[in-house]
Write a protein that holds these residues in place. Structure first.
Motif, PDB file in Angstrom:
ATOM      1  N   TYR A 194       0.825  -1.207   0.000  1.00  0.00           N
ATOM      2  CA  TYR A 194       0.000   0.000   0.000  1.00  0.00           C
ATOM      3  C   TYR A 194       0.863   1.263   0.000  1.00  0.00           C
ATOM      4  CZ  TYR A 194      -3.535   3.369   1.653  1.00  0.00           C
ATOM      5  OH  TYR A 194      -4.376   4.448   1.783  1.00  0.00           O
ATOM      6  N   ALA A 195       2.025   1.197   0.657  1.00  0.00           N
ATOM      7  CA  ALA A 195       2.901   2.366   0.790  1.00  0.00           C
ATOM      8  C   ALA A 195       3.890   2.498  -0.369  1.00  0.00           C
ATOM      9  CB  ALA A 195       3.665   2.301   2.108  1.00  0.00           C
ATOM     10  N   TYR A 196       3.829   1.603  -1.326  1.00  0.00           N
ATOM     11  CA  TYR A 196       4.737   1.618  -2.471  1.00  0.00           C
ATOM     12  C   TYR A 196       4.085   2.301  -3.670  1.00  0.00           C
ATOM     13  CZ  TYR A 196       8.231  -1.805  -0.746  1.00  0.00           C
ATOM     14  OH  TYR A 196       9.235  -2.447  -0.062  1.00  0.00           O
ATOM     15  N   LYS A 197       4.810   3.202  -4.280  1.00  0.00           N
ATOM     16  CA  LYS A 197       4.443   3.680  -5.605  1.00  0.00           C
ATOM     17  C   LYS A 197       5.087   2.752  -6.641  1.00  0.00           C
ATOM     18  CE  LYS A 197       3.820   8.545  -4.349  1.00  0.00           C
ATOM     19  NZ  LYS A 197       4.231   9.954  -4.606  1.00  0.00           N
ATOM     20  N   PRO A 198       4.639   2.774  -7.893  1.00  0.00           N
ATOM     21  CA  PRO A 198       5.238   1.883  -8.892  1.00  0.00           C
ATOM     22  C   PRO A 198       6.760   2.002  -8.982  1.00  0.00           C
ATOM     23  CG  PRO A 198       3.211   2.803  -9.754  1.00  0.00           C
ATOM     24  CD  PRO A 198       3.452   3.494  -8.439  1.00  0.00           C
ATOM     25  N   GLU A 199       7.295   3.214  -8.843  1.00  0.00           N
ATOM     26  CA  GLU A 199       8.746   3.383  -8.885  1.00  0.00           C
ATOM     27  C   GLU A 199       9.411   2.668  -7.716  1.00  0.00           C
ATOM     28  OE1 GLU A 199      12.140   6.920  -8.678  1.00  0.00           O
ATOM     29  OE2 GLU A 199      10.021   7.428  -8.865  1.00  0.00           O
ATOM     30  N   ASP A 200       8.789   2.695  -6.537  1.00  0.00           N
ATOM     31  CA  ASP A 200       9.335   1.977  -5.381  1.00  0.00           C
ATOM     32  C   ASP A 200       9.343   0.471  -5.645  1.00  0.00           C
ATOM     33  OD1 ASP A 200       9.532   4.351  -3.697  1.00  0.00           O
ATOM     34  OD2 ASP A 200       7.349   4.250  -3.536  1.00  0.00           O
ATOM     35  N   THR A 201       8.290  -0.011  -6.262  1.00  0.00           N
ATOM     36  CA  THR A 201       8.215  -1.433  -6.596  1.00  0.00           C
ATOM     37  C   THR A 201       9.353  -1.831  -7.516  1.00  0.00           C
ATOM     38  OG1 THR A 201       5.802  -1.384  -6.343  1.00  0.00           O
ATOM     39  CG2 THR A 201       6.739  -3.238  -7.547  1.00  0.00           C
ATOM     40  N   TYR A 202       9.673  -0.956  -8.476  1.00  0.00           N
ATOM     41  CA  TYR A 202      10.779  -1.248  -9.390  1.00  0.00           C
ATOM     42  C   TYR A 202      12.079  -1.439  -8.617  1.00  0.00           C
ATOM     43  CZ  TYR A 202      14.212  -0.837 -13.126  1.00  0.00           C
ATOM     44  OH  TYR A 202      15.267  -1.080 -13.984  1.00  0.00           O
ATOM     45  N   TRP A 203      12.412  -0.483  -7.733  1.00  0.00           N
ATOM     46  CA  TRP A 203      13.707  -0.553  -7.034  1.00  0.00           C
ATOM     47  C   TRP A 203      13.729  -1.698  -6.029  1.00  0.00           C
ATOM     48  CZ3 TRP A 203      17.254   1.510  -9.626  1.00  0.00           C
ATOM     49  CH2 TRP A 203      17.055   2.720 -10.325  1.00  0.00           C
ATOM     50  N   ASP A 243      11.165   7.371   1.421  1.00  0.00           N
ATOM     51  CA  ASP A 243       9.838   7.805   0.975  1.00  0.00           C
ATOM     52  C   ASP A 243       8.745   6.868   1.494  1.00  0.00           C
ATOM     53  OD1 ASP A 243      11.062   9.868  -0.368  1.00  0.00           O
ATOM     54  OD2 ASP A 243      10.990   8.891  -2.338  1.00  0.00           O
ATOM     55  N   ILE A 244       9.008   5.571   1.418  1.00  0.00           N
ATOM     56  CA  ILE A 244       8.031   4.584   1.888  1.00  0.00           C
ATOM     57  C   ILE A 244       7.804   4.733   3.387  1.00  0.00           C
ATOM     58  CG2 ILE A 244       7.684   2.101   2.273  1.00  0.00           C
ATOM     59  CD1 ILE A 244       9.142   1.661  -0.429  1.00  0.00           C
ATOM     60  N   GLN A 293       8.015   7.358   5.220  1.00  0.00           N
ATOM     61  CA  GLN A 293       7.169   8.529   5.492  1.00  0.00           C
ATOM     62  C   GLN A 293       5.701   8.175   5.325  1.00  0.00           C
ATOM     63  OE1 GLN A 293       8.512  11.744   2.977  1.00  0.00           O
ATOM     64  NE2 GLN A 293      10.073  12.402   4.457  1.00  0.00           N
ATOM     65  N   ARG A 294       5.382   7.372   4.334  1.00  0.00           N
ATOM     66  CA  ARG A 294       3.995   6.967   4.124  1.00  0.00           C
ATOM     67  C   ARG A 294       3.548   6.005   5.226  1.00  0.00           C
ATOM     68  NH1 ARG A 294       6.110   5.526  -1.326  1.00  0.00           N
ATOM     69  NH2 ARG A 294       6.520   7.550  -2.298  1.00  0.00           N
ATOM     70  N   ILE A 295       4.433   5.084   5.618  1.00  0.00           N
ATOM     71  CA  ILE A 295       4.099   4.142   6.680  1.00  0.00           C
ATOM     72  C   ILE A 295       3.811   4.880   7.988  1.00  0.00           C
ATOM     73  CG2 ILE A 295       5.026   2.291   8.141  1.00  0.00           C
ATOM     74  CD1 ILE A 295       6.496   1.228   5.695  1.00  0.00           C
ATOM     75  N   ASP A 296       4.545   5.946   8.234  1.00  0.00           N
ATOM     76  CA  ASP A 296       4.339   6.715   9.470  1.00  0.00           C
ATOM     77  C   ASP A 296       2.926   7.286   9.564  1.00  0.00           C
ATOM     78  OD1 ASP A 296       6.916   6.195  10.249  1.00  0.00           O
ATOM     79  OD2 ASP A 296       7.730   8.101   9.534  1.00  0.00           O
ATOM     80  N   GLY A 297       2.251   7.414   8.438  1.00  0.00           N
ATOM     81  CA  GLY A 297       0.885   7.937   8.436  1.00  0.00           C
ATOM     82  C   GLY A 297      -0.176   6.856   8.552  1.00  0.00           C
ATOM     83  N   LEU A 298       0.247   5.603   8.769  1.00  0.00           N
ATOM     84  CA  LEU A 298      -0.690   4.486   8.834  1.00  0.00           C
ATOM     85  C   LEU A 298      -0.784   3.927  10.248  1.00  0.00           C
ATOM     86  CD1 LEU A 298       0.549   2.564   5.650  1.00  0.00           C
ATOM     87  CD2 LEU A 298      -1.214   4.341   5.773  1.00  0.00           C
ATOM     88  N   SER A 299      -1.944   3.470  10.630  1.00  0.00           N
ATOM     89  CA  SER A 299      -2.129   2.816  11.915  1.00  0.00           C
ATOM     90  C   SER A 299      -1.923   1.313  11.752  1.00  0.00           C
ATOM     91  CB  SER A 299      -3.531   3.082  12.464  1.00  0.00           C
ATOM     92  OG  SER A 299      -3.788   2.240  13.578  1.00  0.00           O
TER      93      SER A 299
END
Length: 515
Positions: free
Chosen positions: A102-111, A483-484, A486-492
Motif C-alpha cells: 500500500y505504501a509503495y508507488k510503482p517506482e518503489d516497486t521497481y527498485w 519515501d516509503i 514517510q507513508r508508513i508513518d501515516g498508517l495505523s
C-alpha cells in the motif's frame, strides 16, 4: 548459414565441476572445462580448445563450478522493508509487510524488485519463482516485471493481486472489496499472450490464495488463463490456528488441480499446475496425496521456523510421504533472512537433524554415529530438484551439454571458510561452509551477472537511466525506503492488525505471545 549471427562463448577452464548422474548423485569432475555458447552449455570435458579468438576464457583452477541455485518461493519486491521482520511472527509480518505494498508507488516497486533480484544473483540464485503479491495497480505490475527483466535473472513472475486497502490512515484501515479486479485478469491475460515464449528469460505465472471464492469462478479463470499460456500457479498452504485448520490439499484435490510439473513446451494440459509453498502442519494423508500426485512443494526453513508455521518439509525420512514428494527450497522473505538458497539448505539440514535427534532423546536413547540427511540431498534440493519443481528439469538444475548455461563459480582456493573442506568434499564445502562472498562468478543464460565477486552493472530501463553499478542502485533503494517510511508513518498498524484478523476470521483466543 552465412547470415547466422556469431556465437558468443565462454570457456570455464580447469575447475572442479559438479555434475549429476541419472540417480541424482553428484559426480565431481576435477580439472574439467565447461564450454558455453550463447545461452547453452555446449561441452563438458578436459582440454577443450577455445572455439574462437573472441572466446572469454576464465581460469577456474582452484574453483568449484556448480549449477545455479533455484529458489521456488520468494517475494522479491520487499527489499525496502528489510530488517523490520527480524523479530516478528507471521501475524505481525502480514500487516506490517505483506499489506505494506500500500505504501509503495510503482517506482518503489521497481527498485525493491530489482535489488531483490540482484541480491539473489549475488548469492548464486540463477532461477526464482517470485510470488509477486505487489500488484496494487497495473503500473505496479509493469514496474515489478520490468525490474525482473532488467536484473537478468531467470524467473517465473507469479503475478499476484496485493491485499489492497481502499482507505488506510491513522483512523481506519478498510479493505478493498474487489479481490480479483477485472483489470488484473485482463493485464495478466495480455502478459501471458505477449510475453510467454521460448525466448523469454522471465515467464509469466500466477500467485493465488483466494480459495474461498466460488469453485466455478476459480476454475473458469484458470482454464481461460491456461489457454493464454499460464503454466504455473503458486499458492501458500499450511495448517495452523492462524492460516486455518482445514485441509487445503483436500480442496485442491477435489478441484483436480494437483499434478506433476510440466515444461513450457507442454500444450495438451487444460489447466496450470500448482506449486505449494510451505505445507507445514498438514496431515500425513495430505502429504501422501501431494506425493502421489507429484505436486511440488517449496520449503522455506528460515521464515517457517521464525514465524511459527511449523516444522519445515524436506529431508526427514520419518515422514515417509516426503521421500517421493517433489520438494524444493525458497527464501520467502528476504526482509528477515538473506537471499541465499544455500543458507536455507543448511538450515533445513540441521533442523531435520534436531527433529530426529529429539525423537531419539525422548525415548531415553542417544543418536549414535550417523545423522539424518546429507549435504548432497540438501544440494539437490537447491539445484536439480528445484528445477524439476518448476517443470524446468530438462533445461536447468544440473551441468550437462545441451542445458541452459546457469552456473555459479566458487573461489574455493581463496575462501577462508571452505579451506580444507574443498579437499574433503566439494559438495560439503559448498553446503556447509560457503558464503555469498565466496561466489566469484554467476552466469545466467550464458551472461555473466556477477564477475570477479561483484555484480555487473545493470541496464536500468526506468526513466531510461541506462547502466548502473550496484552502489548507485543501492542509493536509489535507500531513497525509496525513506519515501516509503514517510507513508508508513501515516498508517495505523493497530487498525491494520484488526482488519487482517477480521479478514482471516481468526479466533484471537488461539493467538498467544511466544515470549
Amino acid at each position: 548459414m552465412a547470415n547466422e549471427p556469431p556465437k558468443s562463448s565462454i570457456l570455464l577452464r580447469g575447475g572442479t565441476v559438479l555434475t549429476h548422474d541419472k540417480d541424482d548423485h553428484v559426480v565431481v569432475l576435477r580439472d574439467t572445462d565447461v564450454l558455453i555458447r550463447n545461452d547453452i552449455i555446449e561441452h563438458v570435458g578436459e582440454n577443450i580448445d577455445p572455439p574462437s579468438s573472441s572466446t572469454q576464457v576464465i581460469d577456474c583452477k582452484g574453483k568449484i563450478v556448480s549449477p545455479g541455485f533455484v529458489d521456488t518461493h520468494h517475494h522479491l519486491w520487499q527489499t525496502q522493508l528489510k530488517g523490520r521482520h527480524a523479530e516478528q511472527g507471521l501475524v505481525a509480518y502480514m500487516y506490517s509487510g505483506n499489506m505494506m505494498s500500500y505504501a509503495y508507488k510503482p517506482e518503489d516497486t521497481y527498485w525493491g524488485q530489482l535489488s531483490g533480484c540482484l541480491e539473489a544473483i549475488h548469492a548464486g540464485t540463477t532461477t526464482v519463482l517470485d510470488h509477486a503479491h505487489c500488484v496494487y495497480t497495473p503500473d505496479h505490475a509493469t514496474s515489478a516485471l520490468q525490474a525482473t527483466i532488467d536484473s537478468g535473472i531467470r524467473a517465473v513472475f507469479g503475478y499476484t493481486v496485493a491485499t489492497r486497502m481502499a482507505r488506510w490512515d491513522q483512523a481506519q484501515c478498510v479493505p478493498e472489496q474487489d479481490l480479483v479486479p477485472e483489470w488484473a485478469v485482463q493485464q495478466l491475460g495480455d502478459l501471458l499472450e505477449n510475453h510467454n515464449n521460448a525466448a523469454s528469460l522471465v515467464e509469466i505465472g500466477m500467485g493465488f490464495d483466494l480459495w474461498f471464492l466460488p469453485k466455478d469462478m476459480v476454475l473458469g479463470m484458470f482454464q481461460t488463463l491456461r489457454q493464454k499460456g499460464l503454466r504455473l500457479v503458486t499458492s501458500h498452504v499450511a495448517r495452523n490456528a492462524f492460516m486455518g485448520l482445514h485441509s487445503h490439499v483436500q480442496l485442491l484435490q477435489s478441484y483436480d488441480l494437483l499434478r506433476t510439473p510440466y515444461p513450457p513446451s507442454e500444450s495438451s494440459a487444460s489447466m496450470p499446475y500448482l506449486l505449494l509453498s510451505h505445507c507445514n502442519g498438514i496431515s500425513h494423508e495430505d502429504m501422501s496425496t501431494l506425493a502421489t500426485t507429484g505436486t511440488p512443494i517449496s520449503s522455506t526453513p528460515g521464515s517457517e521456523s521464525q514465524m511459527g508455521m511449523g516444522f519445515p518439509v524436506g529431508l526427514d525420512p520419518a515422514l515417509k510421504a516426503q521421500e517421493s514428494a517433489h520438494v524444493s527450497l525458497g527464501v520467502d522473505c528476504h526482509t528477515n533472512d538473506p537471499s541465499s538458497i544455500l543458507l536455507q539448505a543448511r538450515m533445513l539440514l540441521q533442523l531435520t537433524r534436531v527433529q530426529k535427534n529429539a525423537r531419539i532423546g525422548a525415548e531415553g536413547k542417544y543418536p549414535s554415529e550417523n545423522v539424518t540427511g546429507t549435504s548432497e540431498e540438501a544440494f539437490n534440493l537447491a539445484t536439480i530438484r528445484g528445477a524439476r519443481c518448476l517443470g524446468l528439469g530438462d533445461a536447468i538444475g544440473s551441468i550437462e551439454a545441451g542445458k541452459k548455461a546457469d552456473l555459479v563459480v566458487f573461489d574455493a582456493a581463496g575462501s577462508v571458510g571452505m579451506l580444507s573442506a574443498i579437499e574433503y568434499d566439494p559438495v560439503v564445502a559448498i553446503v556447509r561452509f560457503s558464503e555469498a562472498a565466496d561466489i566469484e562468478h554467476v552466469i545466467v543464460n550464458g551472461v555473466l551477472r556477477k564477475r570477479g565477486g561483484k555484480l555487473v552493472a545493470t541496464d536500468i530501463s526506468l526513466d531510461k537511466k541506462g547502466p548502473m553499478e550496484w552502489k548507485e542502485t543501492a542509493e536509489q533503494v535507500r531513497r525509496s525506503q525513506r519515501d516509503i517510511q514517510q507513508r508508513i508513518d501515516g498508517l495505523s498498524l493497530q487498525k491494520a492488525r484488526e482488519t487482517l484478523l477480521g479478514m482471516y476470521h481468526t479466533d484471537t483466543s488461539r493467538l498467544v505471545d511466544a515470549e
